[in-house]
Scaffold this active site. Sequence first.
Site, PDB file in Angstrom:
ATOM      1  N   ARG A  41       0.115 -40.702  20.612  1.00  0.00           N
ATOM      2  CA  ARG A  41       0.862 -39.497  20.232  1.00  0.00           C
ATOM      3  C   ARG A  41       0.806 -39.304  18.715  1.00  0.00           C
ATOM      4  O   ARG A  41       0.683 -38.182  18.220  1.00  0.00           O
ATOM      5  CB  ARG A  41       2.327 -39.612  20.661  1.00  0.00           C
ATOM      6  CG  ARG A  41       2.583 -39.996  22.105  1.00  0.00           C
ATOM      7  CD  ARG A  41       2.431 -38.844  23.067  1.00  0.00           C
ATOM      8  NE  ARG A  41       1.047 -38.540  23.416  1.00  0.00           N
ATOM      9  CZ  ARG A  41       0.298 -39.301  24.228  1.00  0.00           C
ATOM     10  NH1 ARG A  41       0.762 -40.412  24.747  1.00  0.00           N
ATOM     11  NH2 ARG A  41      -0.927 -38.941  24.521  1.00  0.00           N
ATOM     12  N   GLN A  94      14.253 -31.313  19.587  1.00  0.00           N
ATOM     13  CA  GLN A  94      14.093 -32.421  20.538  1.00  0.00           C
ATOM     14  C   GLN A  94      12.705 -33.040  20.399  1.00  0.00           C
ATOM     15  O   GLN A  94      12.429 -34.063  21.027  1.00  0.00           O
ATOM     16  CB  GLN A  94      14.277 -31.902  21.964  1.00  0.00           C
ATOM     17  CG  GLN A  94      15.650 -31.312  22.229  1.00  0.00           C
ATOM     18  CD  GLN A  94      15.735 -30.642  23.586  1.00  0.00           C
ATOM     19  OE1 GLN A  94      15.801 -31.321  24.619  1.00  0.00           O
ATOM     20  NE2 GLN A  94      15.704 -29.328  23.602  1.00  0.00           N
ATOM     21  N   VAL A 108       9.436 -34.902  18.675  1.00  0.00           N
ATOM     22  CA  VAL A 108       9.264 -36.052  17.787  1.00  0.00           C
ATOM     23  C   VAL A 108       8.073 -35.877  16.847  1.00  0.00           C
ATOM     24  O   VAL A 108       7.766 -36.777  16.071  1.00  0.00           O
ATOM     25  CB  VAL A 108       9.129 -37.366  18.602  1.00  0.00           C
ATOM     26  CG1 VAL A 108      10.410 -37.644  19.383  1.00  0.00           C
ATOM     27  CG2 VAL A 108       7.931 -37.316  19.547  1.00  0.00           C
ATOM     28  N   HIS A 115      15.673 -36.792  18.925  1.00  0.00           N
ATOM     29  CA  HIS A 115      15.056 -37.840  19.741  1.00  0.00           C
ATOM     30  C   HIS A 115      14.113 -38.748  18.964  1.00  0.00           C
ATOM     31  O   HIS A 115      13.324 -39.476  19.552  1.00  0.00           O
ATOM     32  CB  HIS A 115      14.328 -37.212  20.932  1.00  0.00           C
ATOM     33  CG  HIS A 115      15.256 -36.499  21.869  1.00  0.00           C
ATOM     34  ND1 HIS A 115      14.847 -35.497  22.715  1.00  0.00           N
ATOM     35  CD2 HIS A 115      16.589 -36.643  22.084  1.00  0.00           C
ATOM     36  CE1 HIS A 115      15.884 -35.056  23.416  1.00  0.00           C
ATOM     37  NE2 HIS A 115      16.948 -35.743  23.040  1.00  0.00           N
ATOM     38  N   THR A 139      12.740 -24.731  25.078  1.00  0.00           N
ATOM     39  CA  THR A 139      13.387 -25.858  25.738  1.00  0.00           C
ATOM     40  C   THR A 139      13.963 -25.407  27.065  1.00  0.00           C
ATOM     41  O   THR A 139      14.505 -24.304  27.179  1.00  0.00           O
ATOM     42  CB  THR A 139      14.492 -26.491  24.870  1.00  0.00           C
ATOM     43  OG1 THR A 139      15.191 -27.481  25.637  1.00  0.00           O
ATOM     44  CG2 THR A 139      15.480 -25.456  24.369  1.00  0.00           C
ATOM     45  N   ALA A 157       6.796 -19.161  22.633  1.00  0.00           N
ATOM     46  CA  ALA A 157       7.415 -19.185  21.298  1.00  0.00           C
ATOM     47  C   ALA A 157       6.785 -18.195  20.335  1.00  0.00           C
ATOM     48  O   ALA A 157       7.481 -17.418  19.671  1.00  0.00           O
ATOM     49  CB  ALA A 157       7.336 -20.607  20.731  1.00  0.00           C
TER      50      ALA A 157
END
Length: 226
Positions: free
Chosen positions: A56, A86, A88, A104, A170, A213
């Site tokens: 990641r 949320q 990362v 998170h 989300t 988005a």
Amino acid sequence: MKKIVVLTGAGISAESGISTFRDANGLWDNHDIMEVASPHGWANNPELVLNFYNQRRRQLKEVAPNAAHLYLKKLEEIYEVVIITQNVDDLHERAGSSNIIHLHGELRKVRSERNEDLIYEWDKDVNLGDLAEDRAQLRPYIVWFGEMVPLLDKAAEEVMGADILLVIGTSLQVYPAASLIHYIAEGKPVYIIDPNSVPVPKKPHIQVIRKNATEGVKELNFFSSI
């Protein structure tokens, strides 16, 4: 200056090419959740967990902020903007947003597995044997399932003080993050941008924009008087 609080989820990063966990063909299709995102999984196979997050972290070098990230940065020209994410990844940072709360955790940080306050900036792979200063193994700076969300109270306080709440990408199905929408003061405008059906009450001050988005932000009028 009015204050906009923005809650972002995987949908905003997906448009930059970052795989989501829950969608079809997402990360969970190839990994059991509890194997790579829980203290139990870490205890059972730390090498698997490290490799998962190393992949990641490497992917961050292949992606860039998209138009929705850049729109949120532009909002700072006329509003106080707080982003609660949320995600990362570091796409909000790279877009230039200046006030970001990562609920998170962050891929580009690691921490001691023993002491959650020993946190380090980290851009390379993490391997077994990489130790914190307390001689404990380094682990991803990620809030896993079953762990407390340390910045939740701070995030809730920001939402309570918002003039406008903007929710982008989300599902509002991951708790406790999803509970943040309930902290906005009664009657304050809430805008939700997501192409999927989102479980929110039907109230006059809540507007749902069923788009992704980058398309959804084009329908907002935040650069005119509200």
